[in-house]
Design an enzyme around this catalytic site. Structure first.
Site, PDB file in Angstrom:
ATOM      1  N   ASP A 238       0.794  -1.233   0.000  1.00 20.01           N
ATOM      2  CA  ASP A 238       0.000   0.000   0.000  1.00 20.01           C
ATOM      3  C   ASP A 238       0.823   1.277   0.000  1.00 20.01           C
ATOM      4  O   ASP A 238       0.254   2.375  -0.030  1.00 20.01           O
ATOM      5  CB  ASP A 238      -1.031   0.014   1.132  1.00 20.01           C
ATOM      6  CG  ASP A 238      -0.431   0.058   2.525  1.00 20.01           C
ATOM      7  OD1 ASP A 238       0.807  -0.054   2.660  1.00 20.01           O
ATOM      8  OD2 ASP A 238      -1.222   0.205   3.494  1.00 20.01           O
ATOM      9  N   CYS A 363      -2.274   3.466   6.295  1.00 17.67           N
ATOM     10  CA  CYS A 363      -1.793   2.680   7.424  1.00 17.67           C
ATOM     11  C   CYS A 363      -2.619   2.918   8.681  1.00 17.67           C
ATOM     12  O   CYS A 363      -2.735   2.028   9.534  1.00 17.67           O
ATOM     13  CB  CYS A 363      -0.343   3.040   7.740  1.00 17.67           C
ATOM     14  SG  CYS A 363       0.852   2.695   6.445  1.00 17.67           S
TER      15      CYS A 363
END
Length: 373
Positions: A238, A363
């Site tokens: 990501d 995150c």
């Protein structure tokens, strides 16, 4: 999250990780064969959410004298998302009142013991099955026992029990930031963060892939090499690439003119793989590179600072991406998001302290999908 393992002092020891006709939500229906034969589906982030989960940074042992600043970042991010969709923030019981005051009335703060802010990795990975949302417990291990995770290791099970969501077990140890999906049966991940003895000793790539297909209901897995041992996550996907629609991905690119390093080589390898891959529908993938900001123009600092725009979060009504301070690059990133999500608010958020700890907006957030969304 891409926190460096080298030279980060106290942080290295304690800090962890992480739509209408033109809108990707219209492409959210399962593809033929999606579900991998299990009847499960891992949805795309652009589909509708019931809520967004976040976590309150808990300890000076992790953040040192940055604790107050990172809490400001988390509170600001939670409030920004909370203006558009429900946000539930987990906080240690003794810190619940402080967190609530900091985040404001648009954020629900619940008492649930956590170690740090990286909800992407500690919260279960949610799938749909039989008209219900279920949670896949990925056995969070502190990124392969790189840091203490006594509370965070229990978050998945505790959260599922609190909300009455069925728990799905898997022998694979991983984190939510390890995976990226189009919602139609395609899963992209880095081999470095999953096929690794620090998470899954003795398991081959084929074995890991088989277990992920069963647990998540995906049918096509695209493997990127990633990078081992340079950050605490072993290069979560990501911070490298993200789907913005079926068959379309954004890919991180180093700022033009900067020397090639292990991360730029990883991005080059990822581009080569993605450009030659086919998704679960049997179609090719368009790769759009999005350069990082000028290192000399950003407002944040630190050896572990993450300046990738890839770590954005797609909410039900907004897209939240970092604002680094390089106006030209920030504006370009916002325009790219607007082109792909024309019916959502594009919300830049300054997260310099979170980024200095090696993480980003993705995150720090984790979506709970709405069934049929």
């Amino acid at each position: 999250m891409l926190r460096s393992l080298a030279g980060a002092g106290v942080l290295a020891l304690g800090l962890t990780a992480c739509t209408g006709s033109d809108d990707p939500a219209d492409a959210g229906a399962p593809a033929p064969g999606a579900g991998g034969g299990t009847g499960r589906r891992l949805g795309a982030e652009w589909e509708k959410h019931t809520r967004t989960f976040m976590a309150w940074p808990a300890s000076e042992n992790v953040w040192g004298d940055q604790l107050a600043d990172v809490r400001k970042d988390i509170a600001g991010l939670a409030a920004a998302i909370g203006a558009h969709e429900p946000v539930v923030l987990m906080a240690r019981p003794e810190q619940q009142e402080q967190a609530q005051q900091a985040c404001g009335g648009d954020v629900e703060v619940i008492p649930l013991a956590v170690d740090d802010l990286w909800a992407r990795d500690t919260v279960p990975l949610f799938v749909e099955e039989g008209g219900k949302v279920k949670g896949v417990d990925l056995n969070f291990s502190g990124w392969g026992n790189k840091q203490e995770h006594g509370n965070d290791g229990k978050v998945a099970r505790t959260l599922l029990e609190r909300y009455g969501i069925d728990r799905i077990e898997t022998p694979v140890t991983a984190e939510g930031g390890s995976f990226e999906t189009d919602g139609l049966g395609t899963l992209v991940l880095t081999e470095s963060s999953v096929v690794n003895a620090n998470r899954n000793p003795g398991m081959s790539r084929e074995q890991v892939e088989g277990e992920l297909k069963k647990a998540l209901g995906v049918t096509t897995v695209i493997w990127l090499a990633g990078v081992r041992g340079e950050d605490i996550t072993d290069a979560h996907v990501d911070c490298l690439m993200r789907f913005v629609a079926p068959g379309v991905v954004l890919l991180d690119k180093s700022y033009p003119g900067t020397p090639a390093d292990v991360w730029s080589r990883s991005a080059d390898q990822a581009r080569s793989v993605l450009e030659n891959a086919t998704d679960a529908r049997g179609k090719g993938i368009e790769v759009i590179e999005l350069p990082q900001p000028d290192p000399d123009g950003i407002t944040g600092r630190g050896d572990a600072f993450v300046s990738s725009y890839m770590n954005f979060y797609i909410g039900s009504k907004g897209v939240y991406l970092p604002r680094f301070g390089d106006t030209r690059a920030d504006d370009r990133a916002q325009q790219v998001m607007k082109e792909h999500f024309p019916d959502r608010a594009i919300v830049p958020v300054r997260i310099d302290t979170i980024a200095s700890g090696g993480g980003g907006i993705h995150c720090a957030t984790h979506d709970l999908p709405a069934v049929g969304g």
